[in-house]
Design a protein around this motif. Structure first.
Motif, PDB file in Angstrom:
ATOM      1  N   ARG A  21       0.808  -1.217   0.000  1.00  0.00           N
ATOM      2  CA  ARG A  21       0.000   0.000   0.000  1.00  0.00           C
ATOM      3  C   ARG A  21       0.844   1.272   0.000  1.00  0.00           C
ATOM      4  NH1 ARG A  21      -5.015  -0.912   4.082  1.00  0.00           N
ATOM      5  NH2 ARG A  21      -4.503  -3.098   4.264  1.00  0.00           N
ATOM      6  N   ALA A  22       1.919   1.277   0.770  1.00  0.00           N
ATOM      7  CA  ALA A  22       2.769   2.478   0.840  1.00  0.00           C
ATOM      8  C   ALA A  22       3.361   2.810  -0.525  1.00  0.00           C
ATOM      9  CB  ALA A  22       3.879   2.268   1.858  1.00  0.00           C
ATOM     10  N   ASN A  23       3.763   1.800  -1.262  1.00  0.00           N
ATOM     11  CA  ASN A  23       4.314   2.018  -2.615  1.00  0.00           C
ATOM     12  C   ASN A  23       3.214   2.402  -3.602  1.00  0.00           C
ATOM     13  OD1 ASN A  23       6.815   1.284  -1.601  1.00  0.00           O
ATOM     14  ND2 ASN A  23       6.599  -0.835  -2.248  1.00  0.00           N
ATOM     15  N   PHE A  24       2.033   1.862  -3.378  1.00  0.00           N
ATOM     16  CA  PHE A  24       0.927   2.107  -4.296  1.00  0.00           C
ATOM     17  C   PHE A  24       0.472   3.564  -4.257  1.00  0.00           C
ATOM     18  CE2 PHE A  24      -3.537   1.642  -5.748  1.00  0.00           C
ATOM     19  CZ  PHE A  24      -3.265   1.134  -7.005  1.00  0.00           C
ATOM     20  N   VAL A  25       0.581   4.182  -3.106  1.00  0.00           N
ATOM     21  CA  VAL A  25       0.186   5.587  -2.975  1.00  0.00           C
ATOM     22  C   VAL A  25       0.969   6.446  -3.958  1.00  0.00           C
ATOM     23  CG1 VAL A  25       0.221   7.582  -1.418  1.00  0.00           C
ATOM     24  CG2 VAL A  25      -0.620   5.381  -0.596  1.00  0.00           C
ATOM     25  N   ALA A  26       2.271   6.221  -4.075  1.00  0.00           N
ATOM     26  CA  ALA A  26       3.106   6.993  -4.996  1.00  0.00           C
ATOM     27  C   ALA A  26       2.708   6.739  -6.453  1.00  0.00           C
ATOM     28  CB  ALA A  26       4.583   6.663  -4.784  1.00  0.00           C
ATOM     29  N   ILE A  27       2.345   5.518  -6.768  1.00  0.00           N
ATOM     30  CA  ILE A  27       1.909   5.177  -8.128  1.00  0.00           C
ATOM     31  C   ILE A  27       0.632   5.946  -8.466  1.00  0.00           C
ATOM     32  CG2 ILE A  27       0.982   3.313  -9.583  1.00  0.00           C
ATOM     33  CD1 ILE A  27       2.923   1.445  -7.924  1.00  0.00           C
ATOM     34  N   VAL A  28      -0.325   5.919  -7.555  1.00  0.00           N
ATOM     35  CA  VAL A  28      -1.591   6.619  -7.780  1.00  0.00           C
ATOM     36  C   VAL A  28      -1.362   8.130  -7.826  1.00  0.00           C
ATOM     37  CG1 VAL A  28      -3.910   7.063  -6.874  1.00  0.00           C
ATOM     38  CG2 VAL A  28      -2.973   4.748  -6.817  1.00  0.00           C
ATOM     39  N   ASP A  29      -0.472   8.626  -6.980  1.00  0.00           N
ATOM     40  CA  ASP A  29      -0.136  10.062  -7.020  1.00  0.00           C
ATOM     41  C   ASP A  29       0.323  10.458  -8.423  1.00  0.00           C
ATOM     42  OD1 ASP A  29      -0.713  10.461  -4.332  1.00  0.00           O
ATOM     43  OD2 ASP A  29       1.397  10.426  -3.691  1.00  0.00           O
ATOM     44  N   GLY A  30       1.210   9.661  -9.009  1.00  0.00           N
ATOM     45  CA  GLY A  30       1.724   9.956 -10.347  1.00  0.00           C
ATOM     46  C   GLY A  30       0.628   9.940 -11.392  1.00  0.00           C
ATOM     47  N   LEU A  31      -0.246   8.943 -11.334  1.00  0.00           N
ATOM     48  CA  LEU A  31      -1.348   8.846 -12.299  1.00  0.00           C
ATOM     49  C   LEU A  31      -2.360   9.974 -12.091  1.00  0.00           C
ATOM     50  CD1 LEU A  31      -1.865   4.978 -12.275  1.00  0.00           C
ATOM     51  CD2 LEU A  31      -0.923   6.358 -14.142  1.00  0.00           C
ATOM     52  N   GLU A  32      -2.556  10.349 -10.844  1.00  0.00           N
ATOM     53  CA  GLU A  32      -3.471  11.452 -10.541  1.00  0.00           C
ATOM     54  C   GLU A  32      -2.890  12.779 -11.038  1.00  0.00           C
ATOM     55  OE1 GLU A  32      -6.379  12.356  -6.817  1.00  0.00           O
ATOM     56  OE2 GLU A  32      -4.242  12.149  -6.322  1.00  0.00           O
ATOM     57  N   LYS A  53      -1.040  13.230 -13.545  1.00  0.00           N
ATOM     58  CA  LYS A  53      -1.156  13.261 -15.014  1.00  0.00           C
ATOM     59  C   LYS A  53      -2.607  13.425 -15.473  1.00  0.00           C
ATOM     60  CE  LYS A  53       2.940  10.434 -15.761  1.00  0.00           C
ATOM     61  NZ  LYS A  53       3.452   9.123 -16.196  1.00  0.00           N
ATOM     62  N   GLY A  54      -3.526  13.354 -14.517  1.00  0.00           N
ATOM     63  CA  GLY A  54      -4.941  13.496 -14.849  1.00  0.00           C
ATOM     64  C   GLY A  54      -5.599  12.216 -15.317  1.00  0.00           C
ATOM     65  N   PHE A  55      -4.949  11.070 -15.099  1.00  0.00           N
ATOM     66  CA  PHE A  55      -5.474   9.789 -15.579  1.00  0.00           C
ATOM     67  C   PHE A  55      -6.369   9.092 -14.563  1.00  0.00           C
ATOM     68  CE2 PHE A  55      -1.317   9.430 -18.167  1.00  0.00           C
ATOM     69  CZ  PHE A  55      -1.798  10.321 -19.101  1.00  0.00           C
ATOM     70  N   VAL A  56      -6.187   9.415 -13.294  1.00  0.00           N
ATOM     71  CA  VAL A  56      -6.914   8.750 -12.212  1.00  0.00           C
ATOM     72  C   VAL A  56      -7.390   9.822 -11.234  1.00  0.00           C
ATOM     73  CG1 VAL A  56      -6.640   7.205 -10.224  1.00  0.00           C
ATOM     74  CG2 VAL A  56      -5.630   6.589 -12.408  1.00  0.00           C
ATOM     75  N   ALA A  57      -8.565   9.578 -10.663  1.00  0.00           N
ATOM     76  CA  ALA A  57      -9.087  10.470  -9.622  1.00  0.00           C
ATOM     77  C   ALA A  57      -9.377   9.648  -8.374  1.00  0.00           C
ATOM     78  CB  ALA A  57     -10.349  11.167 -10.101  1.00  0.00           C
ATOM     79  N   HIS A  63     -10.905   6.065  -9.645  1.00  0.00           N
ATOM     80  CA  HIS A  63     -11.688   6.164 -10.874  1.00  0.00           C
ATOM     81  C   HIS A  63     -10.756   6.583 -12.000  1.00  0.00           C
ATOM     82  CE1 HIS A  63     -15.554   6.077  -8.668  1.00  0.00           C
ATOM     83  NE2 HIS A  63     -14.805   6.583  -7.715  1.00  0.00           N
ATOM     84  N   ILE A  64     -10.841   5.878 -13.117  1.00  0.00           N
ATOM     85  CA  ILE A  64     -10.088   6.316 -14.286  1.00  0.00           C
ATOM     86  C   ILE A  64     -10.860   7.484 -14.895  1.00  0.00           C
ATOM     87  CG2 ILE A  64     -11.145   4.651 -15.873  1.00  0.00           C
ATOM     88  CD1 ILE A  64      -8.344   4.447 -17.235  1.00  0.00           C
ATOM     89  N   THR A  65     -10.163   8.520 -15.280  1.00  0.00           N
ATOM     90  CA  THR A  65     -10.798   9.710 -15.841  1.00  0.00           C
ATOM     91  C   THR A  65     -11.004   9.544 -17.336  1.00  0.00           C
ATOM     92  OG1 THR A  65      -8.683  10.769 -16.302  1.00  0.00           O
ATOM     93  CG2 THR A  65      -9.656  11.160 -14.096  1.00  0.00           C
ATOM     94  N   GLU A  66     -11.748  10.461 -17.924  1.00  0.00           N
ATOM     95  CA  GLU A  66     -11.910  10.465 -19.381  1.00  0.00           C
ATOM     96  C   GLU A  66     -10.552  10.620 -20.057  1.00  0.00           C
ATOM     97  OE1 GLU A  66     -14.599   9.809 -21.290  1.00  0.00           O
ATOM     98  OE2 GLU A  66     -15.625   9.339 -19.406  1.00  0.00           O
ATOM     99  N   GLN A  67      -9.710  11.460 -19.482  1.00  0.00           N
ATOM    100  CA  GLN A  67      -8.359  11.648 -20.026  1.00  0.00           C
ATOM    101  C   GLN A  67      -7.562  10.346 -19.923  1.00  0.00           C
ATOM    102  OE1 GLN A  67      -6.276  14.940 -18.241  1.00  0.00           O
ATOM    103  NE2 GLN A  67      -4.346  14.439 -19.256  1.00  0.00           N
ATOM    104  N   GLY A  68      -7.730   9.634 -18.823  1.00  0.00           N
ATOM    105  CA  GLY A  68      -7.060   8.347 -18.640  1.00  0.00           C
ATOM    106  C   GLY A  68      -7.549   7.313 -19.637  1.00  0.00           C
ATOM    107  N   LEU A  69      -8.859   7.303 -19.883  1.00  0.00           N
ATOM    108  CA  LEU A  69      -9.428   6.369 -20.862  1.00  0.00           C
ATOM    109  C   LEU A  69      -8.919   6.671 -22.269  1.00  0.00           C
ATOM    110  CD1 LEU A  69     -13.108   6.119 -19.586  1.00  0.00           C
ATOM    111  CD2 LEU A  69     -11.418   4.261 -19.652  1.00  0.00           C
ATOM    112  N   ALA A  70      -8.856   7.951 -22.611  1.00  0.00           N
ATOM    113  CA  ALA A  70      -8.355   8.339 -23.939  1.00  0.00           C
ATOM    114  C   ALA A  70      -6.882   7.961 -24.084  1.00  0.00           C
ATOM    115  CB  ALA A  70      -8.550   9.842 -24.151  1.00  0.00           C
ATOM    116  N   TYR A  71      -6.101   8.185 -23.027  1.00  0.00           N
ATOM    117  CA  TYR A  71      -4.681   7.829 -23.038  1.00  0.00           C
ATOM    118  C   TYR A  71      -4.517   6.323 -23.212  1.00  0.00           C
ATOM    119  CZ  TYR A  71       0.124   7.421 -21.297  1.00  0.00           C
ATOM    120  OH  TYR A  71       1.460   7.140 -21.155  1.00  0.00           O
TER     121      TYR A  71
END
Length: 155
Positions: A79-90, A92-96, A110-118
């Motif tokens: 979980r501690a490592n996963f937070v940084a992964i989600v931070d990076g995706l967030e 970039k606007g890919f995850v909320a 939630h995957i964003t519309e921008q994340g889905l398009a990417y």
């Protein structure tokens, strides 16, 4: 390292005796993982995408609103490592991240519309990557057999 030392190391590397581990499952799994990740990294290098980021986005396409802890567990990431992964995706606007409606202490992803398009733009690259692996394995039947065997190791 001096040039003569480097040459000696290179010569010695070519005569390493692997006979004690050549049939070790763990060794072969690790070598296979390195090969697959190298191919993935080469295919996606222009996109600046890591395999873990791709896996998170793929999972969220079918698991909108999943708990952050559930996605981390599904991917075998602490979980501690996963937070940084989600931070990076967030970033970039890919995850909320959203507070769960059921338990406000829980973060849902939630995957964003921008994340889905990417991700949609990445699918042809991923499909080519998978086709290269399939060809190396010898076809779908071999892939299915390999996946079945691998599942036996962790299910």
């Amino acid at each position: 390292m001096r040039d003569d030392q480097a040459g000696k190391v290179a010569r010695n590397a070519s005569v390493i005796d692997f006979s004690m581990i050549e049939d070790a499952v763990g060794y072969r799994l690790r070598r296979a993982q390195l090969s697959v990740f190298q191919d993935f990294n080469e295919a996606f290098s222009a996109k600046g995408l890591r395999p873990t980021d791709f896996a998170v986005l793929m999972l969220l396409t079918r698991n909108q609103g999943a708990k952050q802890s559930e996605v981390a567990e599904a991917l075998g990431i602490q979980r501690a490592n996963f937070v940084a992964i989600v931070d990076g995706l967030e970033n970039k606007g890919f995850v909320a991240r959203r507070k769960s409606e059921v338990d406000r202490r829980v973060q849902s992803l939630h995957i964003t519309e921008q994340g889905l398009a990417y991700l949609d733009g990445l699918m042809p690259i991923w499909q080519e990557h998978e086709e290269r692996l399939l060809a190396k394995l010898g076809g779908k039947a071999a892939r299915d057999q390999l996946i079945g065997l691998l599942k036996r190791l962790y299910d």
